[in-house]
Scaffold this active site. Structure first.
Site, PDB file in Angstrom:
ATOM      1  N   GLN A   5     -24.211  24.451 -62.937  1.00  0.00           N
ATOM      2  CA  GLN A   5     -24.687  22.927 -62.784  1.00  0.00           C
ATOM      3  C   GLN A   5     -26.037  23.374 -61.707  1.00  0.00           C
ATOM      4  OE1 GLN A   5     -20.812  21.088 -61.228  1.00  0.00           O
ATOM      5  NE2 GLN A   5     -20.395  22.779 -60.256  1.00  0.00           N
ATOM      6  N   ASP A  19     -16.683  22.784 -52.131  1.00  0.00           N
ATOM      7  CA  ASP A  19     -17.070  22.398 -50.255  1.00  0.00           C
ATOM      8  C   ASP A  19     -16.629  22.854 -49.465  1.00  0.00           C
ATOM      9  OD1 ASP A  19     -16.820  19.272 -51.785  1.00  0.00           O
ATOM     10  OD2 ASP A  19     -15.197  19.392 -49.767  1.00  0.00           O
ATOM     11  N   ASP A  40     -11.833  27.765 -64.116  1.00  0.00           N
ATOM     12  CA  ASP A  40     -12.243  26.066 -65.107  1.00  0.00           C
ATOM     13  C   ASP A  40     -10.657  25.846 -64.206  1.00  0.00           C
ATOM     14  OD1 ASP A  40     -13.216  24.554 -67.949  1.00  0.00           O
ATOM     15  OD2 ASP A  40     -11.661  24.013 -66.616  1.00  0.00           O
ATOM     16  N   GLY A  41     -10.779  24.342 -63.703  1.00  0.00           N
ATOM     17  CA  GLY A  41      -9.316  24.195 -63.737  1.00  0.00           C
ATOM     18  C   GLY A  41      -8.326  23.579 -64.801  1.00  0.00           C
ATOM     19  N   ASP A  55      -9.508  17.242 -57.215  1.00  0.00           N
ATOM     20  CA  ASP A  55     -11.422  16.909 -56.560  1.00  0.00           C
ATOM     21  C   ASP A  55     -12.530  16.737 -56.941  1.00  0.00           C
ATOM     22  OD1 ASP A  55     -12.642  18.237 -53.387  1.00  0.00           O
ATOM     23  OD2 ASP A  55     -13.053  16.436 -54.269  1.00  0.00           O
ATOM     24  N   SER A  56     -12.376  16.894 -58.174  1.00  0.00           N
ATOM     25  CA  SER A  56     -13.420  17.307 -59.664  1.00  0.00           C
ATOM     26  C   SER A  56     -14.502  16.338 -59.168  1.00  0.00           C
ATOM     27  CB  SER A  56     -12.959  17.109 -61.187  1.00  0.00           C
ATOM     28  OG  SER A  56     -12.600  15.884 -61.202  1.00  0.00           O
ATOM     29  N   THR A  57     -16.069  16.136 -60.055  1.00  0.00           N
ATOM     30  CA  THR A  57     -16.973  15.903 -59.797  1.00  0.00           C
ATOM     31  C   THR A  57     -16.408  15.212 -61.240  1.00  0.00           C
ATOM     32  OG1 THR A  57     -17.448  17.515 -61.651  1.00  0.00           O
ATOM     33  CG2 THR A  57     -18.349  17.628 -59.931  1.00  0.00           C
ATOM     34  N   ASP A  58     -17.806  14.148 -61.758  1.00  0.00           N
ATOM     35  CA  ASP A  58     -17.120  12.755 -62.328  1.00  0.00           C
ATOM     36  C   ASP A  58     -17.119  13.487 -63.689  1.00  0.00           C
ATOM     37  OD1 ASP A  58     -18.842  11.409 -59.665  1.00  0.00           O
ATOM     38  OD2 ASP A  58     -17.619  10.000 -60.403  1.00  0.00           O
ATOM     39  N   PRO A  98     -19.074  19.518 -66.262  1.00  0.00           N
ATOM     40  CA  PRO A  98     -17.646  20.647 -66.244  1.00  0.00           C
ATOM     41  C   PRO A  98     -16.140  19.810 -65.754  1.00  0.00           C
ATOM     42  CG  PRO A  98     -19.208  21.412 -64.014  1.00  0.00           C
ATOM     43  CD  PRO A  98     -20.392  20.659 -65.574  1.00  0.00           C
TER      44      PRO A  98
END
Ligand code: SAM
Length: 288
Positions: free
Chosen positions: A38, A93, A145-146, A163-166, A170
Site C-alpha cells: 500500500q 502502528d 496476511d491475517g 484492527d485493519s484498514t477498510d 489488503p
C-alpha cells in the site's frame, strides 16, 4: 467546486467515500512512498499532530488515536475479566498493542500485520503511538496476511481484535464471512471478537454485512460506538461477537476491574463502556 486534482498540494485529501472527502493541511511531510502492499504517507497537521495514511486513508493520528485504541482494547478485555491471550490482526502502528499490554493480566499478545514496512516505519517515525509496545517480551509480532494466519493457526485466544484498514486492498479479506468463521474457531470459551467496522453513517453496508455474519456465528452479536474525529462522518462502530455473557457485566464489576488494572485513560471509563452499547435507531436498524 475544487476537485481533488486541483486541491492545494500542501493538503492530504482522503476520498474513502464516493461523494465525500476529508482534507488535512500538511505543515511537514516525513514520508510518502509505496510499500509492497500500500502507499504509506506520514505528515504533520497542526490539529492532529503526526498523521499516517495508507492508500490515502487516515489510519492513525497522534492527537486522537487514544479514543480508538482504548475502546477496542479495554472494552473487550475488562468485559472478559480474565483475558490472558490476545490476538490483534493488523495494528501496524502499534497503538492497539500499546493499550493491550497495559493489562498486566495479559500474558501473551500475538499481532499479525501484513506489512512489515508499516511496523518498521511507525517504530521510527511515529514512536509515540506504540510507546515501546514492540519491545514488550509478551508481544509476538507475525508479519503475514491475517486471513491466512486465522485459517492456519490453531491457538485459542480470549480476545481477538481486528484492527485493519477498510475493506479495500489488503484489508478486504478481513471483512469476509470465512474470515469471521475462522476467527470464531480461534476463540477460547467465553472469548470475544471485536472489529474496526467503519463509520455507520458513511459505511452502513460494511457494518450490516459484518453483523449479518456475526449473528450467524455468535449468541451475542452487536456493535458499540465511539466518535474518533479523524474517522470522518460521525460515530465509529466496533463489531462485537461472543458466545459468552461478557456484555452482561455490570458497572460495579467494571469499576473494580478498571481500578485494579491501574490503567490511566483519556476516553475509556466503565460508564462510557456501558453507554457505548446504547445504539441510536439508525445504527440499530443497520445491525438488524
Ligand atoms: N485505525 C485504523 C482504521 O481504523 O482504519 C487501522 C490502523 S492499522 C494501521 C491498519 C493495519 O491493517 C495496517 O497496518 C495494514 O497494513 C493492516 N492490514 C491490512 N490488511 C491486512 C491483512 N489482510 N492482514 C493483516 N494486516 C492487514
Amino acid at each position: 467546486m475544487t476537485d481533488r486534482e486541483s486541491w492545494p498540494r500542501d493538503w492530504s485529501v482522503e476520498q474513502l467515500h464516493a461523494d465525500h472527502a476529508q482534507a488535512l493541511r500538511i505543515t511537514a511531510e516525513f514520508y510518502d512512498s509505496a510499500t509492497a502492499h500500500q502507499r504509506l504517507r506520514v505528515f504533520e497537521n497542526p490539529t492532529f499532530g503526526r498523521v499516517m495514511t495508507l492508500d490515502g486513508v487516515v489510519q492513525v493520528t497522534e492527537a486522537d488515536n487514544f479514543i480508538y485504541h482504548e475502546m477496542l482494547t479495554h472494552v473487550p478485555i475488562l468485559a472478559h475479566g480474565a483475558a490472558r491471550r490476545v490476538l490483534i490482526v493488523g495494528g501496524g502502528d502499534g497503538g492497539m498493542a500499546r493499550e493491550v499490554l497495559k493489562h498486566q493480566g495479559v500474558a501473551q499478545l500475538t499481532m499479525v500485520e501484513i506489512d512489515g514496512t508499516v511496523v518498521d516505519f511507525c517504530k521510527s517515525h511515529l514512536p509515540s503511538i506504540s510507546a515501546g509496545a514492540f519491545d514488550d517480551p509478551r508481544l509476538d509480532l507475525v508479519i503475514a496476511d491475517g486471513a491466512d494466519f486465522m485459517r492456519m493457526n490453531a491457538d485459542l485466544y480470549d480476545v481477538i481484535i481486528i484492527d485493519s484498514t477498510d475493506p479495500v486492498g489488503p484489508g478486504e479479506v478481513l471483512f469476509t464471512n470465512s474470515f469471521y468463521g475462522h476467527a470464531k474457531a480461534r476463540l477460547a470459551p467465553g472469548g470475544i471478537l471485536v472489529t474496526q467496522n467503519g463509520v455507520p453513517f458513511m459505511q452502513g453496508a460494511e457494518l450490516s454485512n459484518t453483523m449479518r455474519a456475526f449473528r450467524a456465528l455468535f449468541a451475542d452479536a452487536t456493535c458499540y460506538l465511539a466518535t474518533v474525529p479523524s474517522y470522518a462522518g460521525g460515530a465509529m462502530a466496533f463489531g462485537w461477537g461472543t458466545d459468552g455473557r461478557a456484555r452482561d457485566v455490570d458497572l460495579a464489576t467494571l469499576q473494580s476491574r478498571f481500578a485494579a488494572s491501574a490503567i490511566m485513560t483519556d476516553y475509556y471509563t466503565p460508564a462510557v463502556h456501558l453507554g457505548a452499547f446504547a445504539l441510536p435507531p439508525y445504527v440499530a436498524r443497520l445491525i438488524g
